[in-house]
Design an enzyme around this catalytic site. Structure first.
Site, PDB file in Angstrom:
ATOM      1  N   TRP A  10      34.975  92.908  -1.512  1.00 35.84           N
ATOM      2  CA  TRP A  10      35.141  92.841  -2.969  1.00 35.84           C
ATOM      3  C   TRP A  10      33.759  92.636  -3.601  1.00 35.84           C
ATOM      4  O   TRP A  10      33.008  91.757  -3.174  1.00 35.84           O
ATOM      5  CB  TRP A  10      36.088  91.679  -3.309  1.00 35.84           C
ATOM      6  N   ASP A  64      39.798  84.285   1.989  1.00 33.37           N
ATOM      7  CA  ASP A  64      40.081  84.664   0.612  1.00 33.37           C
ATOM      8  C   ASP A  64      41.484  85.260   0.615  1.00 33.37           C
ATOM      9  O   ASP A  64      41.716  86.325   1.191  1.00 33.37           O
ATOM     10  CB  ASP A  64      39.051  85.691   0.135  1.00 33.37           C
ATOM     11  N   LYS A  96      47.780  88.171  -8.585  1.00 34.37           N
ATOM     12  CA  LYS A  96      48.569  89.355  -8.205  1.00 34.37           C
ATOM     13  C   LYS A  96      49.998  88.992  -7.835  1.00 34.37           C
ATOM     14  O   LYS A  96      50.941  89.605  -8.321  1.00 34.37           O
ATOM     15  CB  LYS A  96      47.941  90.087  -7.016  1.00 34.37           C
TER      16      LYS A  96
HETATM   17  N1  PGU Z   1      39.278  88.071  -4.025  1.00 37.94           N
HETATM   18  C1  PGU Z   1      39.605  89.350  -3.858  1.00 37.94           C
HETATM   19  C2  PGU Z   1      39.567  89.942  -2.494  1.00 37.94           C
HETATM   20  C3  PGU Z   1      39.990  90.117  -4.966  1.00 37.94           C
HETATM   21  O1  PGU Z   1      40.316  91.388  -4.785  1.00 37.94           O
HETATM   22  C4  PGU Z   1      40.020  89.542  -6.255  1.00 37.94           C
HETATM   23  C5  PGU Z   1      40.401  90.326  -7.458  1.00 37.94           C
HETATM   24  C6  PGU Z   1      39.694  88.182  -6.343  1.00 37.94           C
HETATM   25  C7  PGU Z   1      39.328  87.482  -5.215  1.00 37.94           C
HETATM   26  C8  PGU Z   1      39.690  87.444  -7.638  1.00 37.94           C
HETATM   27  O2  PGU Z   1      40.871  87.402  -8.286  1.00 37.94           O
HETATM   28  P1  PGU Z   1      41.190  86.382  -9.442  1.00 37.94           P
HETATM   29  O3  PGU Z   1      41.605  87.208 -10.583  1.00 37.94           O
HETATM   30  O4  PGU Z   1      39.949  85.592  -9.726  1.00 37.94           O
HETATM   31  O5  PGU Z   1      42.263  85.538  -8.882  1.00 37.94           O
HETATM   32  N2  PGU Z   1      40.028  91.661  -7.461  1.00 37.94           N
HETATM   33  C9  PGU Z   1      40.641  92.640  -8.325  1.00 37.94           C
HETATM   34  C10 PGU Z   1      40.690  92.231  -9.785  1.00 37.94           C
HETATM   35  C11 PGU Z   1      39.548  92.577 -10.642  1.00 37.94           C
HETATM   36  C12 PGU Z   1      38.289  91.824 -10.295  1.00 37.94           C
HETATM   37  O6  PGU Z   1      37.398  92.443  -9.709  1.00 37.94           O
HETATM   38  O7  PGU Z   1      38.235  90.605 -10.586  1.00 37.94           O
HETATM   39  C13 PGU Z   1      39.995  93.981  -8.069  1.00 37.94           C
HETATM   40  O8  PGU Z   1      40.347  94.933  -8.762  1.00 37.94           O
HETATM   41  O9  PGU Z   1      39.208  94.105  -7.121  1.00 37.94           O
END
Ligand code: PGU
Length: 458
Positions: free
Chosen positions: A187, A268, A304
């Site tokens: 990510w 995570d 999510k």
């Molecule tokens: N860890 C991972 C692996 C993730 O994909 C995301 C969110 C988070 C943590 C953080 O999520 P929180 O909203 O802070 O609980 N990834 C999504 C959402 C958009 C972003 O980048 O924040 C994504 O589209 O990759």
């Protein structure tokens, strides 16, 4: 000396300009009658053409690029096309393409509203106690010995991101090894969060573009040669962006290697329940590491799996060897949190606690969660079928094999740019698409776009 505030001469002929000049005269006379401290500190910039504009103490600041993920939504919002499609951000959409508030969340919120005894006081620094307890139970399992032995400290944080940040800052202050290994790719925010928290980020091999699967050998080699004690970031399930997870047997090998090298696991968990539709199955990797009695960290997000994206509700748990250590660790987590944001917000955590504590709401949640996971899986099949029907060159079986919210398509950044320009399809430049943003109605449009990109852009 304050310059007189008027619009440039020769422009004050219209009624609007005259009114503006009167207003400016009023403002300059009222401020000149106030104290001299006010006068120097609160000077009013009369118009954008003022000489003041060129004196900004921030004039050296350069325009920053948009975020690689959230910036996709910014670009999407600006596009007037009726066929535009946002497959950038990982956010669930219904078959109608609309954001979803879970029914069970609505019910819990109604309960909260109806309860007149509820107040809006500050939460403690570590958040809502019941939420923390139930969150630990959700990820480690109801019968987890670590919980029973009080070896776990859990603190409510600002969703997954905030939990990662607090955990990383704690490690940077109190752990002897400041290097964290993240999978390649991972990510996009991980390296930024960890670097700013004071850790040094390195990568371990994870994805093999040739097989569009796990580079397990590379992973074992890289973790095997990491310095003893290094921190290792592991995606608990539904790896983002690849949708590729180790099998349970592979997890077991990773566990053995990490424990033998004293590497510290930092999980995570942003997608519990989204990978398989089962909350327990998706927590297996974490539970394996806790079952051996060793220590680890876990960052949980309810963005999510409960659709609570904007509520910013999550938790950081640190599993320790003894209850005594866990208590001391918690006391230090409070010192990390207090100067950062003091204490977390109450609403989202209250919703989660209401759902997790109530047997009926909990079971309703699992059904809604499973329905979201199933819809995503059905989108995988539909997209794969649509590409096969078009005879799109290439093997697209990875769309079905990958799990979680995303498909790592293998499309390159030129092909992504082409799809955005010609088909108004928005996605991250690494070729990741959010399957949760797709619906039966939009699958053909996406398949057309992929077909055109693959056949026309190399
Ligand atoms: N860890 C991972 C692996 C993730 O994909 C995301 C969110 C988070 C943590 C953080 O999520 P929180 O909203 O802070 O609980 N990834 C999504 C959402 C958009 C972003 O980048 O924040 C994504 O589209 O990759």
């Amino acid at each position: 000396m304050r310059p007189e505030l008027t619009l440039p001469t020769g422009h004050a002929s219209s009624p609007t300009d005259r009114r503006l000049n009167a207003l400016l005269r009023h403002l300059s006379s009222s401020s000149s009658s106030s104290s001299s401290a006010m006068d120097t500190n609160n000077s009013i910039s009369p118009s954008p053409t003022s000489a003041f504009q060129h004196d900004s103490v921030f004039s050296h600041v350069v325009q920053a690029p948009e975020d690689p993920i959230l910036g996709v939504t910014v670009a999407y919002n600006k596009d007037p096309s009726p066929v535009k499609l946002n497959l950038g951000v990982g956010a669930y959409r219904t078959e109608e393409g609309k954001p979803l508030v879970l029914n069970v969340v609505r019910k819990a919120e109604q309960q909260l509203v109806n309860d007149r005894a509820r107040v809006k006081e500050y939460l403690p620094i570590i958040g809502l106690a019941e939420f923390n307890k139930l969150s630990a139970k959700l990820i480690f399992g109801a019968d987890s010995p670590a919980i029973q032995e009080n070896r776990v400290t859990t603190v409510q944080c600002l969703s997954g991101t905030g939990s990662l940040r607090v955990g990383a800052e704690f490690l940077a202050k109190h752990y002897h090894q400041r290097t964290i290994y993240v999978p390649l790719p991972t990510w996009g925010n991980h390296p930024k969060v960890f670097t700013l928290a004071g850790l040094s980020v390195k990568t371990y091999r994870y994805y093999d573009p040739a097989t569009r699967g796990l580079n397990f050998q590379g992973l074992l080699e890289d973790l095997g040669s990491a310095p003893a004690g290094a921190i290792v970031l592991l995606h608990a399930c539904a790896h983002n962006p690849t949708g590729v997870d180790p099998t349970l047997q592979q997890w077991e090998q990773i566990r053995q290697l990490m424990r033998s090298k004293k590497l510290l696991p930092f999980f995570d968990s942003a997608y519990q329940g989204f990978a398989s539709g089962s909350l327990d199955a998706d927590a297996q990797s974490v539970r394996m590491f806790v079952a051996d009695g060793g220590e680890c960290l876990a960052a949980q997000s309810y963005a999510k799996n409960m659709g609570l994206y904007g509520e910013r509700v999550g938790a950081l748990s640190i599993v320790c060897k003894t209850a005594d250590v866990a208590g001391k660790v918690e006391s230090q987590l409070k010192l990390v949190i207090r100067p950062m944001y003091s204490n977390p917000p109450i609403h989202g955590a209250s919703i989660v606690a209401a759902i997790l504590r109530d047997r009926n709401l909990y079971s309703e949640w699992t059904i809604e969660l499973k329905a979201m996971a199933d819809r995503i899986i059905s989108m995988r099949h539909q997209l794969c079928d649509a590409l096969r029907a078009r005879g799109t060159p290439g093997d697209w079986s990875h769309i079905i094999k990958q799990i979680g919210m995303f498909t790592f398509t293998g499309l390159n950044s030129k092909q992504v740019t082409f799809m955005t320009k010609e088909y108004h399809i928005y996605m991250t430049s690494d070729g990741r698409i959010s399957m949760a943003g797709l619906s039966s109605k939009t699958v053909p449009h996406l398949a057309d776009a992929i077909h055109a990109a693959v056949t026309r852009v190399v």
